[in-house]
Design an enzyme around this catalytic site. Structure first.
Site, PDB file in Angstrom:
ATOM      1  N   ASP A 181      17.421   6.140 -34.386  1.00  0.00           N
ATOM      2  CA  ASP A 181      18.022   5.637 -33.149  1.00  0.00           C
ATOM      3  C   ASP A 181      19.172   4.687 -33.459  1.00  0.00           C
ATOM      4  O   ASP A 181      19.248   4.098 -34.532  1.00  0.00           O
ATOM      5  CB  ASP A 181      16.975   4.908 -32.319  1.00  0.00           C
ATOM      6  CG  ASP A 181      16.460   3.674 -33.046  1.00  0.00           C
ATOM      7  OD1 ASP A 181      16.017   3.822 -34.206  1.00  0.00           O
ATOM      8  OD2 ASP A 181      16.523   2.565 -32.491  1.00  0.00           O
ATOM      9  N   GLU A 182      20.049   4.527 -32.495  1.00  0.00           N
ATOM     10  CA  GLU A 182      21.104   3.499 -32.505  1.00  0.00           C
ATOM     11  C   GLU A 182      21.852   3.426 -33.838  1.00  0.00           C
ATOM     12  O   GLU A 182      22.179   2.330 -34.313  1.00  0.00           O
ATOM     13  CB  GLU A 182      20.505   2.136 -32.136  1.00  0.00           C
ATOM     14  CG  GLU A 182      20.003   2.121 -30.712  1.00  0.00           C
ATOM     15  CD  GLU A 182      19.286   0.846 -30.315  1.00  0.00           C
ATOM     16  OE1 GLU A 182      19.315   0.491 -29.128  1.00  0.00           O
ATOM     17  OE2 GLU A 182      18.670   0.192 -31.192  1.00  0.00           O
ATOM     18  N   ALA A 183      22.148   4.581 -34.417  1.00  0.00           N
ATOM     19  CA  ALA A 183      22.900   4.628 -35.678  1.00  0.00           C
ATOM     20  C   ALA A 183      24.400   4.619 -35.368  1.00  0.00           C
ATOM     21  O   ALA A 183      25.145   5.520 -35.777  1.00  0.00           O
ATOM     22  CB  ALA A 183      22.504   5.856 -36.482  1.00  0.00           C
TER      23      ALA A 183
END
Length: 528
Positions: A339-341
């Site tokens: 997530d949220e890379a």
């Protein structure tokens, strides 16, 4: 999945703890007799699949024996011992555990495949109370139902007056979903083995069967890795706000795994990659593309860190971590985050996820990842964990149609760190306020529009800890919402009704109080 948060508040949690302490002192000083009318068989949480009331109740007496069929074996005897340990302090009875015989509380395994791996049948009458299951997990879940059918005072650790009656009739119960999970973030703030085990006990009462531990993030690395020792000893030394932090030794981790298994929860470890990796990058300069280690991080921003996708050392690191973690994890899953890379270019993200999934498979485990994994190339058998809020993510639906299973954790329904309302001191509000009715008021099968039938593996309630420091903080944000998510995961869709649930949930208040749980007394619920 986690946005910037402000400074945490603890006033509500402290006041809740003081009120619970006062209630405990009051009840200890004047122990009231349990209700003489037994609780109806359908007044439990999660709601059972089938109830057939009738006949006289079963009463636990000083002469009651807990009997275990020979077919139940060592697991059955262990579950019987667990039940006795629950009942002995409050009843004051000896409750010996013995081999099969007539009368008493009987635990038996049978060849009834229709009960499945987790289902059970509870039969109560004046002569005996019998729990029947196809597998040991079903017996354990049946014990949780028995606990809830007894007066709430049975949970207290001092002798109570009783009587200890279970209404007559039969409960036949199987879960809706095979996956019913809760996630605990031990990276933003570290929680000890004892604190995690306390949470496990609380979850088990409501038939949760998966514990997802978020073991690494920007603020802390929480698991010892022999081949990369600085991850824990350096990367684990701090937490949000600059506190001391901590990490689990391998012995600690194995103890959590053992304890969870004793409560029939499968442990799922998460190493978040390729983002949320500042603690690892700070521990080893070589993991950074420029070879320079950043400082340790104690804030709450997200999306700024990334492993160096082109570097071979990245995959040596990943292989070692997964290899050591897999060797300690008997469960089937390893969660690789995803997530949220925001600091990882999309092409690099896809390339990294290809290699990361291969590493998990190499060590015999099944890949789990946050639903951004569906924007890459999920391998066959991979599980995507959905944490969106709108239910309109086309890539999730496309992956599900191609065979990827989905665990549902919509942030505006199932995230336990969301504030209840504007007055909640703890928690966050980036996904909105989530009161108890909202946490309960959704259908996992239909929340994502166009989700194919059978694609949803189950549900999970994540608890992120940017603002949570103590066990009481965890409890305040988790309870009672996690109970609603547990019911969505276990009970048939036909039982899903807020009006009925809020009444049964309200009756859990006395039980949670007896257990010392610092729960939120939602004004939407008629607490008993």
């Amino acid at each position: 999945m986690r946005r910037l948060v402000g400074r945490r508040g603890t006033i509500t949690g402290l006041l809740g703890a003081l009120l619970l302490l006062a209630a405990g002192i009051s009840s200890a000083g004047s122990a009231a007799a349990a209700p003489r009318t037994p609780r109806p068989l359908d007044r439990i949480v999660p709601a059972p699949a089938s109830v057939a009331p009738g006949g006289s109740p079963y009463t636990i007496t000083p002469g009651t024996v807990i009997r275990v069929d020979a077919a139940a074996g060592a697991e059955g005897r262990r579950i019987a011992g667990y039940l006795a340990d629950v009942l002995r302090p409050s009843t004051g009875y000896a409750l010996p555990v013995r081999a099969d015989g007539r009368g008493g509380i009987r635990l038996r395994l049978s060849g009834e495949a229709r009960l499945g791996p987790e289902g059970y049948r509870l039969e109560s009458g004046p002569g005996a109370l019998t729990l029947t299951a196809h597998r040991a997990a079903g017996l354990f879940h049946g014990v949780q139902t028995l606990r809830q059918l007894l007066p709430a005072s049975v949970e207290r650790r001092t002798r109570q007056p009783g009587p200890w009656r279970v209404a007559g009739g039969t409960v036949t119960d199987v879960p809706r979903y095979a996956y019913r999970g809760a996630m605990l973030d031990v990276s933003r703030h570290f929680f000890t083995v004892a604190q995690v085990e306390r949470y496990i006990d609380q979850l088990a009462l409501y038939k949760i069967n998966k514990l997802h531990l978020h073991l690494s993030d920007d603020q802390g690395w929480r698991i010892a890795v022999d081949s990369w020792p600085r991850l824990a000893v350096y990367g684990g030394q701090t937490q949000v706000g600059g506190g001391r932090g901590g990490h689990y030794s391998k012995a600690d981790y194995r103890e959590i795994v053992r304890y969870a298994a004793s409560r029939y929860l499968e442990l799922i470890p998460e190493i978040d990659t390729p983002g949320h990796t500042n603690a690892a990058l700070a521990s080893y300069a070589d993991l950074n593309c420029d070879g320079v280690a950043p400082p340790l991080y104690t804030g709450t921003d997200v999306g700024f860190s990334s492993l160096c996708v082109p570097k071979p050392v990245t995959y040596a690191f990943l292989d070692d971590v997964v290899r050591e973690l897999a060797a300690m994890t008997p469960g089937r899953y390893i969660h690789i985050g995803g997530d949220e890379a925001h600091s990882t270019p999309h092409a690099d993200y896809v390339a990294f996820m290809d290699r990361a999934q291969a590493v998990v498979g190499k060590y015999g485990k099944t890949v789990m990842g946050w639903h951004q994994l569906t924007g890459a190339r999920p391998v066959a058998g991979a599980v995507a964990q959905y944490w969106g809020t709108e239910g309109d993510e086309a890539e999730v639906v496309a992956a599900a149609k191609a065979g990827t299973k989905v665990v549902m954790s919509p942030a505006n329904r199932a995230y336990l760190d969301m504030k209840y309302d504007a007055t909640t001191e703890l928690g966050q509000d980036w996904a909105g306020h989530v009161e108890v009715d909202q946490a309960y008021g959704w259908d996992p099968d239909t929340f994502v529009k166009g989700m194919p039938a059978g694609a949803v593996l189950g549900v999970e309630a994540p608890l992120w800890t940017e603002t949570l420091v103590r066990s009481g903080d965890l409890e305040y944000m988790a309870f009672p919402r996690v109970v609603g998510v547990a019911e969505l995961g276990w009970s048939p869709a036909s039982t899903h009704d807020w009006g009925a649930f809020r009444g049964r949930l309200g009756e859990q208040g006395e039980r949670l109080g007896a257990l010392g749980v610092n729960f939120y007394r939602s004004p939407l619920v008629p607490w008993g």
